[in-house]
Design a protein around this motif. Sequence first.
Motif, PDB file in Angstrom:
ATOM      1  N   LEU A  74       0.854  -1.189   0.000  1.00  0.00           N
ATOM      2  CA  LEU A  74       0.000   0.000   0.000  1.00  0.00           C
ATOM      3  C   LEU A  74       0.892   1.241   0.000  1.00  0.00           C
ATOM      4  N   PRO A  75       0.455   2.318  -0.669  1.00  0.00           N
ATOM      5  CA  PRO A  75       1.356   3.474  -0.830  1.00  0.00           C
ATOM      6  C   PRO A  75       1.867   4.033   0.492  1.00  0.00           C
ATOM      7  N   TRP A  76       1.020   4.053   1.538  1.00  0.00           N
ATOM      8  CA  TRP A  76       1.469   4.614   2.825  1.00  0.00           C
ATOM      9  C   TRP A  76       2.370   3.645   3.584  1.00  0.00           C
ATOM     10  N   ILE A 126      -6.464   8.480   9.134  1.00  0.00           N
ATOM     11  CA  ILE A 126      -7.727   9.227   9.255  1.00  0.00           C
ATOM     12  C   ILE A 126      -8.649   8.846   8.089  1.00  0.00           C
ATOM     13  N   MET A 127      -8.081   8.736   6.890  1.00  0.00           N
ATOM     14  CA  MET A 127      -8.907   8.365   5.731  1.00  0.00           C
ATOM     15  C   MET A 127      -9.469   6.957   5.868  1.00  0.00           C
ATOM     16  N   LEU A 128      -8.684   6.055   6.466  1.00  0.00           N
ATOM     17  CA  LEU A 128      -9.103   4.643   6.551  1.00  0.00           C
ATOM     18  C   LEU A 128     -10.201   4.401   7.588  1.00  0.00           C
ATOM     19  N   GLN A 129     -10.458   5.405   8.450  1.00  0.00           N
ATOM     20  CA  GLN A 129     -11.552   5.219   9.406  1.00  0.00           C
ATOM     21  C   GLN A 129     -12.862   5.159   8.636  1.00  0.00           C
ATOM     22  N   GLN A 155     -12.936   1.815   3.067  1.00  0.00           N
ATOM     23  CA  GLN A 155     -12.136   0.678   2.606  1.00  0.00           C
ATOM     24  C   GLN A 155     -10.825   1.119   1.967  1.00  0.00           C
ATOM     25  N   VAL A 156      -9.819   0.223   2.063  1.00  0.00           N
ATOM     26  CA  VAL A 156      -8.481   0.509   1.531  1.00  0.00           C
ATOM     27  C   VAL A 156      -8.541   0.903   0.050  1.00  0.00           C
ATOM     28  N   LYS A 157      -9.273   0.143  -0.752  1.00  0.00           N
ATOM     29  CA  LYS A 157      -9.256   0.418  -2.209  1.00  0.00           C
ATOM     30  C   LYS A 157      -9.881   1.789  -2.520  1.00  0.00           C
ATOM     31  N   THR A 158     -10.800   2.240  -1.685  1.00  0.00           N
ATOM     32  CA  THR A 158     -11.379   3.571  -1.893  1.00  0.00           C
ATOM     33  C   THR A 158     -10.366   4.643  -1.506  1.00  0.00           C
ATOM     34  N   VAL A 159      -9.621   4.365  -0.430  1.00  0.00           N
ATOM     35  CA  VAL A 159      -8.711   5.387   0.112  1.00  0.00           C
ATOM     36  C   VAL A 159      -7.507   5.648  -0.800  1.00  0.00           C
ATOM     37  N   ILE A 160      -7.002   4.621  -1.468  1.00  0.00           N
ATOM     38  CA  ILE A 160      -5.735   4.766  -2.222  1.00  0.00           C
ATOM     39  C   ILE A 160      -5.708   6.017  -3.138  1.00  0.00           C
ATOM     40  N   PRO A 161      -6.691   6.190  -4.050  1.00  0.00           N
ATOM     41  CA  PRO A 161      -6.597   7.392  -4.907  1.00  0.00           C
ATOM     42  C   PRO A 161      -6.738   8.691  -4.132  1.00  0.00           C
ATOM     43  N   TYR A 162      -7.540   8.692  -3.059  1.00  0.00           N
ATOM     44  CA  TYR A 162      -7.692   9.908  -2.247  1.00  0.00           C
ATOM     45  C   TYR A 162      -6.363  10.263  -1.569  1.00  0.00           C
ATOM     46  N   GLU A 183     -13.883  15.018  -0.848  1.00  0.00           N
ATOM     47  CA  GLU A 183     -15.225  14.844  -1.401  1.00  0.00           C
ATOM     48  C   GLU A 183     -15.501  13.380  -1.752  1.00  0.00           C
ATOM     49  N   GLY A 184     -16.543  12.815  -1.161  1.00  0.00           N
ATOM     50  CA  GLY A 184     -16.908  11.422  -1.439  1.00  0.00           C
ATOM     51  C   GLY A 184     -16.466  10.477  -0.340  1.00  0.00           C
TER      52      GLY A 184
END
Length: 403
Positions: free
Chosen positions: A33-35, A49-52, A55-62, A89-90
């Motif tokens: 994973l990038p992080w 914070i984003m992963l709270q 899902q991981v696959k949603t967070v990656i591009p954000y 957003e989203g």
Amino acid sequence: MAQRTPHSALRTPHLKRLVPLLLDWFTHNARDLPWRRTRDPYAIWVSEIMLQQTQVKTVIPYWNRWMRELPTIEAAADASAGKIHKLWEGLGYYTRVRNLQKAAKQIVKCGVRSAECGNVKFPDTFEEVLALPGIGRYTAGAICSIAFNQPTPLLDGNVIRVLTRIFGIAENPKEKETNMRLWKLAEELVSHAANSRTRTRTKEEDGCCSHLNQSLMELGALVCTPRNPQCRNCRVKKLCVAFRENRVEALPNLGKRETATARRFAAFIVVQDGRFLVRQRPAGVVNAHLWEFPNVEITGGKSDPMSAAKIVFGVAPSRIEPLSTVKHSITRYRITLEAFRVSFGGTSSTSLHSKRLKSGTRVTRPSENIGAWKSPAQMRRLAFTAAHKRLASFAAKRILFDR
Ligand code: SF4
């Protein structure tokens, strides 16, 4: 009533065998994973914070976009409210991003600079990290263990599932006593990993606290899943009480699920000269600062769209027609958003602007602000709530481009 399990007796003999198995499994199975390619505490903080709730696959591009646009704590602190909301957003739960920026400003204000790069230094003690806005025990534990390899425990949904199953804990993890017991177990595991370093440490052993905590989360995400866990292929199955006693499906015991509440909203699409009437939600309400079409919550079954529109605009539309329905869920709410295209005949945009939203007995009004006229291109630069973003692209396509 659930039987109390004597897991304290099972606990100690497990650690010596369990920790190396978890570390070894993580070394060979962790997702790239990038992080995970950085030890930068700021980057790890943003990912946590984003992963709270996401899902991981949603967070990656954000995460990639955020780090590209705001690569440092200073950049996050200085960004405009519009920019941070647009980058989020989203993802939903927008209090997270506002707290993140509040914490970034606080760190910058303290102004301790790193000797190596001169950038503002992220605090590196558990207490200091925990004191930042929007950071609880889990996130502070994650940042300190992953970025600084400190033996700070963490407990999230995945870790709770893994631990209750491995240790055969039948009590509800939401109960205070059981929750404390799980935190203690998580602490013992990460402390054991820290203490089990050999004198000649390898590169992997240098990250043992980070890897131990991440191994619990990763096992919960990839193998010990809520449904259909892959016990046969699980590296720790020989030590797992739930597997041995055939209790995997019964754990964790989360009690009765809260029933979902249905909520209904009516949104109104008004178009004039190729622009839509939209408004920004005020501070202090759910989804504050985000944009949306004028709308109301229908709290009684009898309210019709025409009277709801009259309550929103203070004047009855001359025409109203159904446009689209968007269904989505937020926490325990199942939301139906019914969109209507409305027009006001002789009512000019100026007189529409001069109207104020009026309160009604059957309608909850979120704002006193009637809105602003925006073109589709302008709307794309604003941060909308997820449901209204879907509505915006549908309305632009259907009303402006399909004519
Ligand atoms: Fe989870 Fe099954 Fe592995 Fe136990 S054996 S930790 S229940 S996947």
